[in-house]
Structure formats: structure tokens, C-alpha cells
Design a protein around this motif. Structure first.
Motif, PDB file in Angstrom:
ATOM      1  N   THR A  90       0.763   8.314   7.130  1.00 56.64           N
ATOM      2  CA  THR A  90      -0.618   7.910   6.862  1.00 56.64           C
ATOM      3  C   THR A  90      -0.719   7.416   5.422  1.00 56.64           C
ATOM      4  OG1 THR A  90      -1.510   9.560   8.399  1.00 56.64           O
ATOM      5  CG2 THR A  90      -3.024   8.657   6.764  1.00 56.64           C
ATOM      6  N   ALA A  91      -1.321   6.245   5.241  1.00 54.63           N
ATOM      7  CA  ALA A  91      -1.577   5.706   3.903  1.00 54.63           C
ATOM      8  C   ALA A  91      -3.047   5.927   3.583  1.00 54.63           C
ATOM      9  CB  ALA A  91      -1.246   4.214   3.842  1.00 54.63           C
ATOM     10  N   ARG A  92      -3.323   6.514   2.417  1.00 52.16           N
ATOM     11  CA  ARG A  92      -4.694   6.817   2.025  1.00 52.16           C
ATOM     12  C   ARG A  92      -4.740   7.034   0.518  1.00 52.16           C
ATOM     13  NH1 ARG A  92      -4.454  12.047   0.658  1.00 52.16           N
ATOM     14  NH2 ARG A  92      -3.170  13.515   1.846  1.00 52.16           N
ATOM     15  N   GLU A  93      -5.945   7.287   0.012  1.00 50.08           N
ATOM     16  CA  GLU A  93      -6.112   7.593  -1.410  1.00 50.08           C
ATOM     17  C   GLU A  93      -5.628   9.009  -1.700  1.00 50.08           C
ATOM     18  OE1 GLU A  93      -9.751   8.029  -4.679  1.00 50.08           O
ATOM     19  OE2 GLU A  93     -10.119   7.138  -2.706  1.00 50.08           O
ATOM     20  N   ALA A  94      -4.983   9.199  -2.848  1.00 53.84           N
ATOM     21  CA  ALA A  94      -4.561  10.533  -3.262  1.00 53.84           C
ATOM     22  C   ALA A  94      -5.793  11.400  -3.514  1.00 53.84           C
ATOM     23  CB  ALA A  94      -3.701  10.456  -4.515  1.00 53.84           C
ATOM     24  N   LEU A  95      -5.745  12.645  -3.048  1.00 54.33           N
ATOM     25  CA  LEU A  95      -6.889  13.549  -3.175  1.00 54.33           C
ATOM     26  C   LEU A  95      -6.558  14.809  -3.972  1.00 54.33           C
ATOM     27  CD1 LEU A  95      -8.234  13.356   0.503  1.00 54.33           C
ATOM     28  CD2 LEU A  95      -9.119  12.146  -1.494  1.00 54.33           C
ATOM     29  N   LEU A  96      -5.345  15.300  -3.845  1.00 54.45           N
ATOM     30  CA  LEU A  96      -4.956  16.559  -4.479  1.00 54.45           C
ATOM     31  C   LEU A  96      -4.200  16.303  -5.776  1.00 54.45           C
ATOM     32  CD1 LEU A  96      -3.577  18.334  -1.272  1.00 54.45           C
ATOM     33  CD2 LEU A  96      -5.894  18.464  -2.198  1.00 54.45           C
TER      34      LEU A  96
END
Length: 286
Positions: A90-96
């Protein structure tokens, strides 16, 4: 919103300074305890101890408390609509914070991959990771004219295998939303702009800029670079960008091939300084 992915395989060398090696990041990860072999257990203990030596450096630098044994959260635990799912990734914005730190470590690995015998390389990489982690968090936190997003590719959840965040992140890039100066047609163009001119923060002149594209060595040729880049372009377009730019070294043939396959074209009239640095400026119109 889930965007349909591109199936083209990724390239092994995709960043402007070379691809990343993922081998040594495992020295900072806690291995899955699924073996009764004393030799493997001793190796795991050494790896965990190696990880612990890096934590004080980050904390003394004022970084957020990092938990290197934190498990990757399930998709339903993350409130985020924009993403691309492809294969087992899954490609997404970094959150942690741990995802930001792993992105910084991938960049350090990438930077030193072509220098295998350099003395004190591991110390340099740890220091680079610390500095890049703090700088990356500052860039992504800012809400000024330059909006920065750290994109990561993570392995999808597997209920039978518990992975730490450090083992789940296999790719990263930065996407910045910027604005051209008056009379500019591409970033860095030398123009005679009026003194004390201000940036017109409208959709006109807004562009995306891609940097620090890296893929873990153990995860290459699985479409990660292509889909991560595709996601960045879609995200730039949704933020009102009219163009997307990237700098690539002329000798980085795999990266040039990847970007050109995505529709990027070389800006022929780029600055003379880029020619001296053997670097191309590529542009994609949206």
C-alpha cells in the motif's frame, strides 16, 4: 479513495543519487521469534542491542520518542482515504514517527550504497538518519507556501505475521507542493523578477516536486517505484499542481527510464548549473 495501480515493475535504481539497500536496516529491527535455534536467537539479541545503541542519539537530539518494536497497525486503524493498493503493498502518506524514521534510514542507505568500503560508514548513516528524520518532520509539519508530504509504501497487513513498522516500510519519496516565481516557467529559472516580488499562491504556477525516491533492496522489481510515483502524481494533481518536476542525474539510467515511461520530459532550457552537475530537470504536465 483507492486509486487503481500501475502494474509496471519497479526499477532497482530510482533515486537521484542511486537506489537504497535494505539489508542493514534489519540490524535495527526486532526479528519475528519463530525459531527455536539458539544461533538465531543469539543473532536476534545482537540485532536488538544494535538497535538500542541508536535510540539515545535520536532522543538527545530532541526527536519524538520512538518505539522500534511498534507493530505496523492494521489498515482499518488508519484514518486515511488517499492511498494506492497493489499486490501485497500500500502506498500512502507516512503517519507514524517510526515510518518517518524508517524513510530517513532508507535515504541514508541509498546515499552510501555506492560507497561500500568507506570508513565509519555506519556512524555517518546513523547521523544522517537522525538529521533527516528531524528535518523531514519539520518539513511535513509546516503549513507555509511549500507543503511537503512524505509518501511511504508498506507491506499489507498479514494476520499470521506480525511485522514491526521498521520491517513494513519498503519505499519512500517526498512530494512538495510549491509555486513558481513571477516569470518563471520551471523551478530555478533565472529571470529578472521585480524587487521584493511576492509569490502568487494561486493555482496558476503551482507545481509538485519529487525527491528522495528510494526502494528497499529486498523489495525491488515489484512495482513499488512505479506505483509510489503514480500516487505522488495523483496527489500533486489533487492539490492543484499543474506540473510535476524532478531532478535526476544523467548517469542514473534506470531512473530516467522510469520517469520517461511515466511521461516526464527533459526540460531542455534548464539552468547551466545543472549541466555542470550532470543533472537533468524533468517535467510532467498534468
Amino acid at each position: 479513495m483507492v486509486v487503481m495501480p500501475i502494474s509496471t515493475p519497479g526499477f532497482s535504481r530510482i533515486s537521484s543519487y542511486g537506489a537504497t539497500s535494505y539489508g542493514r536496516i534489519q540490524a535495527f529491527c526486532t526479528m519475528t521469534m519463530n525459531s527455536n535455534s539458539p544461533q538465531i536467537q543469539r543473532k536476534e539479541e545482537v540485532q536488538v542491542q544494535h538497535l538500542k545503541t541508536a535510540i539515545p542519539q535520536l532522543e538527545t537530539a530532541g526527536a519524538t520518542n520512538l518505539h522500534f518494536n511498534r507493530l505496523q497497525p492494521l489498515d482499518q486503524q488508519l484514518v486515511q482515504e488517499e492511498r494506492i493498493e497493489f499486490g501485497q503493498f500500500t502506498a500512502r502518506e507516512a503517519l507514524l514517527d517510526e515510518e518517518y524514521w524508517t524513510a530517513a534510514w532508507l535515504r541514508a542507505e541509498s546515499h552510501w550504497e555506492d560507497q561500500p568500503n568507506q570508513r565509519y560508514k555506519d556512524n555517518y548513516k546513523r547521523k544522517f538518519t537522525e538529521q533527516e528524520f528531524n528535518a523531514l518532520k519539520r518539513r511535513c509539519r509546516k503549513q507555509d507556501k511549500h507543503k511537503c508530504t512524505c509518501i511511504v509504501v508498506v507491506k499489507k497487513e498479514d494476520r499470521s505475521v506480525k511485522r514491526t513498522v521498521l520491517k513494513s516500510v519498503v519505499g519512500t519519496l517526498d512530494l512538495s507542493i510549491r509555486y513558481l516565481l513571477p516569470r518563471e516557467t520551471f523551478p530555478g529559472e533565472r529571470v529578472k523578477a521585480p524587487l521584493f516580488c511576492s509569490i502568487d499562491r494561486t493555482s496558476q504556477g503551482r507545481y509538485g516536486y519529487i525527491a528522495n525516491l528510494c526502494v528497499a533492496k529486498t523489495a525491488r522489481r515489484q512495482g513499488i517505484a512505479t506505483n509510489m510515483l503514480y500516487f505522488a502524481v495523483k496527489l500533486a494533481k489533487s492539490n492543484g499542481a499543474e506540473q510535476v518536476f524532478v531532478h535526476v542525474h544523467k548517469k542514473n539510467i534506470p531512473a530516467l527510464g522510469l520517469y520517461k515511461k511515466m511521461g516526464f520530459q527533459v526540460v531542455e532550457m534548464a539552468t547551466s548549473q545543472l549541466s555542470k552537475e550532470q543533472t537533468y530537470l524533468l517535467c510532467l504536465g498534468l
